[in-house]
Design a protein around this motif. Sequence first.
Motif, PDB file in Angstrom:
ATOM      1  N   LYS A   1      27.394-118.962 -10.859  1.00 34.71           N
ATOM      2  CA  LYS A   1      28.723-119.255 -11.372  1.00 34.71           C
ATOM      3  C   LYS A   1      29.152-120.655 -10.949  1.00 34.71           C
ATOM      4  O   LYS A   1      29.084-120.991  -9.774  1.00 34.71           O
ATOM      5  CB  LYS A   1      29.732-118.230 -10.843  1.00 34.71           C
ATOM      6  CG  LYS A   1      29.489-116.805 -11.323  1.00 34.71           C
ATOM      7  CD  LYS A   1      30.550-115.872 -10.771  1.00 34.71           C
ATOM      8  CE  LYS A   1      30.309-114.430 -11.246  1.00 34.71           C
ATOM      9  NZ  LYS A   1      31.324-113.509 -10.692  1.00 34.71           N
ATOM     10  N   PRO A   2      29.587-121.467 -11.900  1.00 39.53           N
ATOM     11  CA  PRO A   2      30.074-122.806 -11.542  1.00 39.53           C
ATOM     12  C   PRO A   2      31.371-122.716 -10.759  1.00 39.53           C
ATOM     13  O   PRO A   2      32.143-121.772 -10.908  1.00 39.53           O
ATOM     14  CB  PRO A   2      30.283-123.474 -12.901  1.00 39.53           C
ATOM     15  CG  PRO A   2      30.500-122.342 -13.857  1.00 39.53           C
ATOM     16  CD  PRO A   2      29.652-121.215 -13.357  1.00 39.53           C
TER      17      PRO A   2
ATOM     18  N   LYS B   1      37.154-126.387 -11.334  1.00 40.28           N
ATOM     19  CA  LYS B   1      37.338-127.795 -11.651  1.00 40.28           C
ATOM     20  C   LYS B   1      38.492-128.342 -10.807  1.00 40.28           C
ATOM     21  O   LYS B   1      39.470-127.653 -10.552  1.00 40.28           O
ATOM     22  CB  LYS B   1      37.641-127.976 -13.133  1.00 40.28           C
ATOM     23  CG  LYS B   1      36.527-127.468 -14.051  1.00 40.28           C
ATOM     24  CD  LYS B   1      35.264-128.299 -13.904  1.00 40.28           C
ATOM     25  CE  LYS B   1      34.194-127.876 -14.898  1.00 40.28           C
ATOM     26  NZ  LYS B   1      32.949-128.676 -14.751  1.00 40.28           N
TER      27      LYS B   1
ATOM     28  N   ASN C   1      41.072-119.205 -17.620  1.00 39.46           N
ATOM     29  CA  ASN C   1      39.746-119.097 -18.264  1.00 39.46           C
ATOM     30  C   ASN C   1      38.871-118.007 -17.659  1.00 39.46           C
ATOM     31  O   ASN C   1      37.681-117.911 -17.984  1.00 39.46           O
ATOM     32  CB  ASN C   1      38.982-120.436 -18.215  1.00 39.46           C
ATOM     33  CG  ASN C   1      39.716-121.542 -18.957  1.00 39.46           C
ATOM     34  OD1 ASN C   1      40.334-121.303 -19.991  1.00 39.46           O
ATOM     35  ND2 ASN C   1      39.656-122.754 -18.421  1.00 39.46           N
ATOM     36  N   ALA C   2      39.439-117.161 -16.773  1.00 36.99           N
ATOM     37  CA  ALA C   2      38.637-116.113 -16.128  1.00 36.99           C
ATOM     38  C   ALA C   2      38.107-115.110 -17.144  1.00 36.99           C
ATOM     39  O   ALA C   2      36.968-114.628 -17.025  1.00 36.99           O
ATOM     40  CB  ALA C   2      39.467-115.399 -15.067  1.00 36.99           C
TER      41      ALA C   2
ATOM     42  N   ALA D   1      37.134-115.604 -20.074  1.00 42.69           N
ATOM     43  CA  ALA D   1      35.981-116.175 -20.773  1.00 42.69           C
ATOM     44  C   ALA D   1      34.817-116.418 -19.825  1.00 42.69           C
ATOM     45  O   ALA D   1      33.780-116.958 -20.241  1.00 42.69           O
ATOM     46  CB  ALA D   1      36.378-117.481 -21.456  1.00 42.69           C
ATOM     47  N   GLY D   2      34.973-116.024 -18.571  1.00 44.52           N
ATOM     48  CA  GLY D   2      33.903-116.219 -17.598  1.00 44.52           C
ATOM     49  C   GLY D   2      33.740-117.655 -17.155  1.00 44.52           C
ATOM     50  O   GLY D   2      32.701-118.032 -16.608  1.00 44.52           O
ATOM     51  N   GLN D   3      34.784-118.462 -17.376  1.00 46.75           N
ATOM     52  CA  GLN D   3      34.723-119.867 -17.002  1.00 46.75           C
ATOM     53  C   GLN D   3      35.515-120.106 -15.707  1.00 46.75           C
ATOM     54  O   GLN D   3      36.415-119.339 -15.370  1.00 46.75           O
ATOM     55  CB  GLN D   3      35.319-120.724 -18.128  1.00 46.75           C
ATOM     56  CG  GLN D   3      34.581-120.622 -19.455  1.00 46.75           C
ATOM     57  CD  GLN D   3      33.153-121.125 -19.347  1.00 46.75           C
ATOM     58  OE1 GLN D   3      32.894-122.153 -18.737  1.00 46.75           O
ATOM     59  NE2 GLN D   3      32.220-120.375 -19.931  1.00 46.75           N
ATOM     60  N   PRO D   4      35.171-121.167 -14.998  1.00 46.19           N
ATOM     61  CA  PRO D   4      35.890-121.439 -13.748  1.00 46.19           C
ATOM     62  C   PRO D   4      37.319-121.896 -14.004  1.00 46.19           C
ATOM     63  O   PRO D   4      37.622-122.476 -15.054  1.00 46.19           O
ATOM     64  CB  PRO D   4      35.069-122.560 -13.105  1.00 46.19           C
ATOM     65  CG  PRO D   4      34.424-123.261 -14.270  1.00 46.19           C
ATOM     66  CD  PRO D   4      34.113-122.172 -15.264  1.00 46.19           C
TER      67      PRO D   4
ATOM     68  N   TYR E   1      40.831-123.768 -11.928  1.00 47.34           N
ATOM     69  CA  TYR E   1      41.097-125.091 -11.375  1.00 47.34           C
ATOM     70  C   TYR E   1      41.588-124.968  -9.943  1.00 47.34           C
ATOM     71  O   TYR E   1      42.106-123.933  -9.522  1.00 47.34           O
ATOM     72  CB  TYR E   1      42.159-125.806 -12.206  1.00 47.34           C
ATOM     73  CG  TYR E   1      41.782-125.960 -13.662  1.00 47.34           C
ATOM     74  CD1 TYR E   1      40.976-127.007 -14.092  1.00 47.34           C
ATOM     75  CD2 TYR E   1      42.232-125.043 -14.609  1.00 47.34           C
ATOM     76  CE1 TYR E   1      40.631-127.149 -15.428  1.00 47.34           C
ATOM     77  CE2 TYR E   1      41.891-125.172 -15.949  1.00 47.34           C
ATOM     78  CZ  TYR E   1      41.086-126.228 -16.350  1.00 47.34           C
ATOM     79  OH  TYR E   1      40.743-126.336 -17.680  1.00 47.34           O
TER      80      TYR E   1
ATOM     81  N   ASP F   1      32.951-132.362 -11.343  1.00 51.02           N
ATOM     82  CA  ASP F   1      33.935-131.272 -11.312  1.00 51.02           C
ATOM     83  C   ASP F   1      35.374-131.758 -11.373  1.00 51.02           C
ATOM     84  O   ASP F   1      36.296-130.950 -11.375  1.00 51.02           O
ATOM     85  CB  ASP F   1      33.734-130.411 -10.066  1.00 51.02           C
ATOM     86  CG  ASP F   1      33.955-131.193  -8.776  1.00 51.02           C
ATOM     87  OD1 ASP F   1      33.818-132.435  -8.804  1.00 51.02           O
ATOM     88  OD2 ASP F   1      34.262-130.563  -7.746  1.00 51.02           O
TER      89      ASP F   1
ATOM     90  N   GLU G   1      44.066-128.693 -20.558  1.00 47.35           N
ATOM     91  CA  GLU G   1      44.011-127.508 -21.415  1.00 47.35           C
ATOM     92  C   GLU G   1      44.521-127.772 -22.840  1.00 47.35           C
ATOM     93  O   GLU G   1      44.550-126.862 -23.663  1.00 47.35           O
ATOM     94  CB  GLU G   1      44.836-126.383 -20.788  1.00 47.35           C
ATOM     95  CG  GLU G   1      44.205-125.769 -19.554  1.00 47.35           C
ATOM     96  CD  GLU G   1      43.014-124.886 -19.903  1.00 47.35           C
ATOM     97  OE1 GLU G   1      43.175-123.898 -20.644  1.00 47.35           O
ATOM     98  OE2 GLU G   1      41.902-125.219 -19.426  1.00 47.35           O
TER      99      GLU G   1
END
Length: 366
Positions: free
Chosen positions: A27-28, A31, A64-65, A67-70, A72, A98, A300
């Motif tokens: 998992k990245p 940001k 963005n959780a 969508a499985g994205q990190p 901030y 990042d 965003e």
Amino acid sequence: MSARSPFSRFVLLLVALALPLSSGCGKPGPKRIVILTNGPDPFWDTCEAGAKAAERELNLASINAEAGQPGYVVDFQRGDFTDKKQIDMLKQYSLASDIVAVGISVFGPDNRNIIEEMRKLRQKGVKVITIDGDVDREEYRDARYAYLGTDNIVGGRALGTAAKALAPDGADFAFFVGNVGAANAKERMAGFLEGAGEQFREISRLDDGGDRAKARANVESTLDQHPECTMLAGIWAYNTPQIVSVVRDRQIRDQVKVVCFDAAEASIREMGEGYVDVMVVQNPYQMGYEGVRLLLAMVEDDQSVVSEMFPDYSQDGTGDIYSTELRVVVPDTGSPIAPGLFEEGTGFFLHSQFLDWLKERGLSSS
């Protein structure tokens, strides 16, 4: 199985050690939204408190959780009152994958190296704004999207207007500041001259590069060389405590007025003890909060927030300037300074009222 050479085993060990750090279990990481100050000061502690409040209240970590994205994280970093430090930090930001947004309080508004690094970040896609300290707007507005902070001309006029109320017949005065070339310093001093009027005579404007010992020495040398000086003006937050320390040590309070920008914790206490006549106070907490809110909206692409803050956005005039709150604070009793003297939108507090305002927000300075 063939035996591996010591060198091969060493390489494999390095790879094994690096994997958890780089992969983060697949998992990245979050940001970064970076705030870079011009130097260390309690003023920026209050700004950081506002930035961190925005981080919590806007739930930056969880964006963005689904969508499985990190999400901030706010990364609050401090300069050291030099151009070089800011240049070095900006170069580091350009190399980091990042960092998605940067809010910077520019130390040298016309330093071309700072400007070029800001431009490089924008070209890379990083969102860039200035907070509290802007670039030279005549030459370099394109280096940032917008400025967020005090309208320092208005603030300077407020301090000059207050000075005129304190000394209706005028005064010989001196400015003390970290960097006489900084945009906020130039604007505050220019505004002061407008508000105070022609009967006020400027003796000197001295900078100290953020060095507290030099800040005190500047006050001492001014008083030694100009015994006619009857007003001392602190332009950055830490200048006023240095001014007061000299006035107290020399026991000349009855001979000089002390006027200042910002409400350092020591300055607030010293007003209560009778050593400060007026403070023109910014709201660094709001700068931190709104700075993070704006940078997040830019990243965003939330145009509703951007349009709310900049309804007539343009890099001409004031379309790219978001003005934060401004207040005038005076002692509880005996001050000739009255709220009706100031421009619309400028708040007015007695010292005790301002203490209550700080307490309600868990702050010790502003």
